[in-house]
Design a protein around this motif. Structure first.
Motif, PDB file in Angstrom:
ATOM      1  N   ARG A   1      -4.092   0.175   5.771  1.00 47.62           N
ATOM      2  CA  ARG A   1      -5.307   0.124   6.162  1.00 47.62           C
ATOM      3  C   ARG A   1      -5.289  -1.203   7.407  1.00 47.62           C
ATOM      4  O   ARG A   1      -5.108  -2.337   7.233  1.00 47.62           O
ATOM      5  CB  ARG A   1      -6.355  -0.509   5.328  1.00 47.62           C
TER       6      ARG A   1
ATOM      7  N   ALA B   1       0.895  -1.112   0.001  1.00 48.54           N
ATOM      8  CA  ALA B   1       0.140   0.005  -0.143  1.00 48.54           C
ATOM      9  C   ALA B   1       0.863   1.191   0.178  1.00 48.54           C
ATOM     10  O   ALA B   1       0.799   2.107  -1.021  1.00 48.54           O
ATOM     11  CB  ALA B   1      -1.004   0.060   1.047  1.00 48.54           C
TER      12      ALA B   1
ATOM     13  N   ARG C   1      -0.603   4.640  -0.848  1.00 48.97           N
ATOM     14  CA  ARG C   1      -1.784   4.479  -0.265  1.00 48.97           C
ATOM     15  C   ARG C   1      -1.461   4.341   1.345  1.00 48.97           C
ATOM     16  O   ARG C   1      -0.706   3.789   1.691  1.00 48.97           O
ATOM     17  CB  ARG C   1      -2.844   3.253  -0.583  1.00 48.97           C
ATOM     18  N   ALA C   2      -2.468   4.909   2.244  1.00 53.49           N
ATOM     19  CA  ALA C   2      -2.209   4.804   3.366  1.00 53.49           C
ATOM     20  C   ALA C   2      -2.613   3.211   3.870  1.00 53.49           C
ATOM     21  O   ALA C   2      -3.538   2.410   3.559  1.00 53.49           O
ATOM     22  CB  ALA C   2      -3.407   5.395   4.276  1.00 53.49           C
TER      23      ALA C   2
END
Length: 329
Positions: A218, A210, A215-216
């Motif tokens: 999760r 990620a 992307r962060a």
């Protein structure tokens, strides 16, 4: 011979054995198209082998019950075919890659009832954000404790069930052939060549993939679930230690392979994000029913009997892993 020799852990195991001066033969679908479940392949490859290090497996929690046949075929049937071939060719030593998932939940202490083993967490509790298990006797909050190799087995998903089946098959083989079997129960392994983001990847690879995509990460539940993250090169050293230890014939001996220093899943996500400069992890409250809450290892048996102790600390390991090359699924 190392099965799964081209995989994430197997490739590091091969390097460790070769660096120690051993002659290593690899068996892997990705490298030479060799299928563990093929009797003829094993009959060609096993003559002259002294010891098998069995890393090949279908790993991860999986997607759903549609994965059950593949887990059973690769992990259970494949191991049975391998052990039968080892018996035919009088290969008397096995080091098996097992997993901490065979325990199910880790160990817990209740203030009133002492050491307890909570059952699977209920979906209704997880939906309410109640992630920590409770005492199965009184229902009160319990405190996580370290788990040793003699704890009861309680697999909670298909992968876990097949890893425990592998241990049972290896023990059967050892008793019937007077062979020596060692099961290394890996805790959360991470490091270079970890497969990229797939439904079968470990959480460290999912977070790293990620971040690489911008992307962060999760983080499921509340991010406070505790694990023992152990570097893949330490795991390779553990396999070498098991192979070079004095064999115990006629049975199976199991060892936790772990760092001995637990961290939360949230801490791991934050460490990787910090090393890569963000984005910051997002705690989602989501969950997977097959996951367990806390599992923290007692690694003393491996230290005492194999002379193995992890050397790569969490901070140094995560710093390297944040930018290390990942493997293909």
């Amino acid at each position: 011979m190392v099965t799964g020799s081209a995989g994430f852990i197997g490739s590091h195991v091969v390097e460790s054995f070769e660096a120690a001066g051993h002659d290593v033969s690899g068996l892997d679908l990705r490298d030479n198209g060799a299928d563990l479940r093929d009797r003829d392949t094993l009959d060609r490859r096993l003559p002259g082998v002294d010891l098998v290090v069995h890393q090949a497996a279908m790993v991860g929690l999986g997607v759903d019950v549609a994965d059950l046949p593949d887990y059973a075929s690769v992990n259970v049937y494949g191991t049975a075919v391998l052990l039968a071939a080892m018996a035919r060719h009088h290969v008397g030593r096995l080091v098996l890659a097992s997993s901490m998932v065979v325990y199910g939940e880790g160990a817990y202490d209740c203030a009133e009832h002492g050491r307890v083993r909570p059952g699977p967490r209920a979906a209704a509790d997880l939906d309410r954000g109640r992630f920590d298990p409770s005492c199965p006797v009184c229902g009160e909050v319990v405190r996580s404790a370290v788990i040793g190799e003699d704890a009861p087995m309680d697999p909670r998903n298909a992968y876990a069930t097949t890893k425990l089946a592998q241990e049972h098959l290896a023990a059967n083989w050892a008793r019937e052939t007077d062979g020596s079997a060692v099961a290394l129960r890996y805790h959360n392994v991470y490091g270079p060549r970890m497969p990229r983001d797939t439904p079968y990847a470990g959480v460290a690879a999912i977070f790293r993939s990620a971040l690489e995509a911008g992307r962060a990460p999760r983080v499921f539940e509340d991010g406070r679930q505790m694990r023992d993250f152990v570097h893949v090169r330490d795991v390779a050293r553990a396999n070498l230690a098991a192979a070079e230890a004095e064999p115990v014939a006629g049975g199976l001996v199991a060892y936790n392979i772990a760092s001995g220093v637990p961290h939360s899943v949230g801490q791991m996500a934050a460490a990787l994000a910090a090393e890569r400069g963000g984005p910051e992890p997002v705690v989602t409250g989501e969950y997977r029913l097959g996951d367990v809450r806390h599992i923290v290892a007692a690694p003393g048996r491996a230290r005492a009997e194999l002379g193995f102790a992890a050397e790569i600390g969490f901070e140094a390991g995560m710093k390297e892993f944040a930018t290390a090359a990942l493997g293909t699924p």
